[in-house]
Write an enzyme that holds these catalytic residues in place. Structure first.
Site, PDB file in Angstrom:
ATOM      1  N   GLU A 101       8.040  15.723  17.124  1.00 49.74           N
ATOM      2  CA  GLU A 101       8.470  15.660  15.731  1.00 49.74           C
ATOM      3  C   GLU A 101       7.605  16.609  14.897  1.00 49.74           C
ATOM      4  O   GLU A 101       6.389  16.459  14.831  1.00 49.74           O
ATOM      5  CB  GLU A 101       8.340  14.222  15.199  1.00 49.74           C
ATOM      6  N   GLY A 125       6.049   5.047   9.468  1.00 51.41           N
ATOM      7  CA  GLY A 125       5.018   6.076   9.643  1.00 51.41           C
ATOM      8  C   GLY A 125       5.192   6.757  10.987  1.00 51.41           C
ATOM      9  O   GLY A 125       6.274   6.758  11.574  1.00 51.41           O
ATOM     10  N   SER A 126       4.079   7.309  11.473  1.00 50.78           N
ATOM     11  CA  SER A 126       4.165   8.063  12.730  1.00 50.78           C
ATOM     12  C   SER A 126       4.085   7.115  13.925  1.00 50.78           C
ATOM     13  O   SER A 126       3.630   5.969  13.810  1.00 50.78           O
ATOM     14  CB  SER A 126       3.012   9.058  12.815  1.00 50.78           C
ATOM     15  N   GLU A 173       8.920   1.457  11.867  1.00 50.43           N
ATOM     16  CA  GLU A 173       9.971   2.459  11.717  1.00 50.43           C
ATOM     17  C   GLU A 173       9.261   3.800  11.886  1.00 50.43           C
ATOM     18  O   GLU A 173       8.551   4.236  10.992  1.00 50.43           O
ATOM     19  CB  GLU A 173      10.573   2.292  10.310  1.00 50.43           C
ATOM     20  N   CYS A 176      12.791  11.177   8.521  1.00 50.70           N
ATOM     21  CA  CYS A 176      12.779  10.696   9.910  1.00 50.70           C
ATOM     22  C   CYS A 176      14.111  11.010  10.553  1.00 50.70           C
ATOM     23  O   CYS A 176      14.212  11.133  11.768  1.00 50.70           O
ATOM     24  CB  CYS A 176      12.589   9.187   9.980  1.00 50.70           C
ATOM     25  N   LYS A 221       0.853  -1.195   0.000  1.00 49.45           N
ATOM     26  CA  LYS A 221       0.000   0.000   0.000  1.00 49.45           C
ATOM     27  C   LYS A 221       0.882   1.235   0.000  1.00 49.45           C
ATOM     28  O   LYS A 221       1.440   1.615   1.026  1.00 49.45           O
ATOM     29  CB  LYS A 221      -0.906   0.045   1.234  1.00 49.45           C
ATOM     30  N   GLY A 239       1.928   3.621  14.401  1.00 52.48           N
ATOM     31  CA  GLY A 239       2.644   2.420  14.825  1.00 52.48           C
ATOM     32  C   GLY A 239       1.963   1.748  16.014  1.00 52.48           C
ATOM     33  O   GLY A 239       1.783   0.525  16.038  1.00 52.48           O
TER      34      GLY A 239
END
Ligand code: UN1
Length: 498
Positions: free
Chosen positions: A388, A231-232, A253, A287, A178, A236
């Protein structure tokens, strides 16, 4: 926006290009100037189920294809990426927005990874060990796991899919992919090239659509054994919770709040270059981006002046223009989130040294541009130094000594990348030991990881796995231990070995 003449893309399921079962679509538009890149299927659970069924069926043969053959397909894929590098680079400047050199670097990272993982086809090393018993042989082998759900972000739209899909394939797994809804055309090109390289039908499937409909079903589907997500942190955690009942392997990650430490003995010229590159490259949307500088108080003033000077000289614009230093950020919500942090920082009492505004003069108004932003006088516990932001925003923190620098660098929830500029080798090695992060650079910024070392982070950056390097194989394989007894008797381990 009119879509006449705009290319319509489809899902790729079991070797067929198909629309979403519902017939619904969404558009991908350029963050640089609003241009429509393409129209994509807005898929749902039904489409995911078909893709998983195709991947499950294809697994039965793919797992039996000799690994060196699977590797050869990756070599061909790498070669096709080389040939398509300019085309993909250009598309990336439009669809994702990063500047030309960095878009080329993104594609190059996928080329490197595909060659590297192609080589694994002739390795995939296990261990052989002696047995405690006579006439007994033993070894461990890496086994494929099955269907892998791959959910990737928009910030490295070619590189990150390669980090997940190349090791998954060489190890004998099949994939349902995806791509991010902000960069679906790049995801699609990635799969078209895999197909051209000779990946058999059903081995890689692509399902376009949002995290809610497509991602959630992928995570919930009983036949998906592994989910690999970049992703964030929030996503996660949701994925981990959703995957718990099915006891799936989840590889995460997630975020970073990476710092560059600059000690009083540093080469300031290189430090300034490293800071500007790490903070404002990719418009701060890595990231690994540096969003904090932790400077010894004796160099803090000079560093601040020089960083601000460099930030103000950067030219904003579309990534495909030669003289652009900083491209757009990915979309309007991102622009608004970034800008909200300027207000948060000022509210917390940090000093806005430069930037802090949306850039909308002339053609920039057509896209989502944010001026490189530097805050001075930042305290380590301020939100701008903890959260972040994922944009071109840098916080400068002054410290008294090395111990305080390391403490401040570690004083966040994340642990992805870290850096120290110093000429003192003892200090550098202490930092390597003490910085709580998956990556530490000495005399370089926080970005620029290479594909053959593990990539990932400690603490809230992930859940203990790594991408890239040999470590990536641990996510996409399971160990089987094999014992072969050729003694002609029944030997009992732990009992008959005295
Ligand atoms: C990311 O931002 O998610 O080390 C990946 C780097 C790149 C990869 C970044 N090679 O900055």
């Amino acid at each position: 926006m009119a879509t006449t003449g705009v290319r319509e893309f489809q899902n790729y399921i079991g070797g067929e290009w198909v629309g979403a079962a519902s017939g619904e679509t969404f558009e991908s538009t350029s963050p640089a100037d609003g241009e429509t890149i393409g129209v994509f299927p807005k898929s749902a659970a039904e489409d995911v189920d078909r893709a998983v069924a195709a991947a499950k069926a294809a697994y039965e043969d793919w797992r039996l294809v000799p690994a060196p053959k699977r590797g050869e397909i990756l070599f061909r894929f790498a070669q096709l990426l080389v040939e398509a590098k300019d085309e993909l680079t250009e598309l990336m400047t439009h669809e994702m927005g990063k500047v030309w050199a960095e878009a080329g670097g993104d594609v190059q990272e996928a080329i490197d990874m595909s060659y590297y993982m192609g080589g694994e086809g002739r390795r995939l090393f296990g261990q052989t060990t002696p047995s405690e018993l006579r006439d007994k042989f033993q070894m461990s082998v890496r086994m494929p796991i099955g269907v892998i759900g791959v959910i990737t972000p928009w910030n490295f739209p070619i590189a990150i899919p390669s980090w997940k899909i190349a090791p998954a394939l060489v190890a004998g797994n099949t994939v349902v992919f995806k791509p991010a809804t902000d960069t679906p055309a790049l995801g699609q090109r990635f799969v078209e090239l895999l197909d051209e390289a000779g990946v058999p039908k059903g081995v890689v499937n692509v399902v376009h659509g949002g995290g809610g409909a497509v991602g959630e079903r992928l995570v919930a589907h009983p036949d998906v054994r592994v989910i690999s997500l970049t992703g964030s942190r929030e996503t996660g955690v949701r994925v981990l919770q959703a995957a718990a009942e099915g006891l799936k392997h989840v590889h995460l990650e997630l975020g970073g709040k990476n710092a560059i430490i600059v000690m009083e003995d540093a080469d300031l010229d290189i430090a300034v270059d490293g800071i500007v590159w790490s903070a404002f490259g990719t418009s701060g949307q890595r990231c690994t981006a540096a969003s904090r500088v932790i400077a010894h108080e004796s160099v803090y003033g000079e560093l601040a002046t020089r960083i601000v000077e460099r930030a103000e000289a950067m030219r904003l614009g579309p990534g495909w223009e030669d003289d652009t230093d900083v491209g757009p950020v990915i979309n309007k919500p991102a622009l608004e989130k970034i800008h909200s942090y300027t207000e948060i920082g000022q509210g917390e009492g940090a000093e806005l040294l430069t930037g802090g505004e949306i850039a909308a003069d002339g053609d920039l108004a057509k896209g989502f541009y944010y001026r490189p932003t530097v805050f001075g006088g930042v305290e380590p516990d301020m939100r701008i130094a903890q959260e972040e932001i994922f944009g071109p925003v840098l916080s400068l923190i002054s410290v008294k000594d090395e111990a305080e620098a390391v403490r401040v660098s570690n004083g966040i929830r994340y642990g992805l990348s870290s850096s120290i500029f110093t000429r003192d080798v003892n200090r550098a090695f202490r930092a390597l030991r003490d910085l709580e992060a998956g990556i530490t650079y000495v005399n370089a910024g926080t970005i620029g990881a290479e594909v053959h070392l593990p990539f990932g982070g400690t603490k809230d950056t992930g859940n203990g796995h790594r991408e890239a390097g040999q470590a990536a194989l641990d996510v996409f394989t399971e160990w089987k231990s094999v014992y072969v007894d050729y003694s002609g008797t029944l030997q009992r381990a732990q009992i008959d070995n005295t």
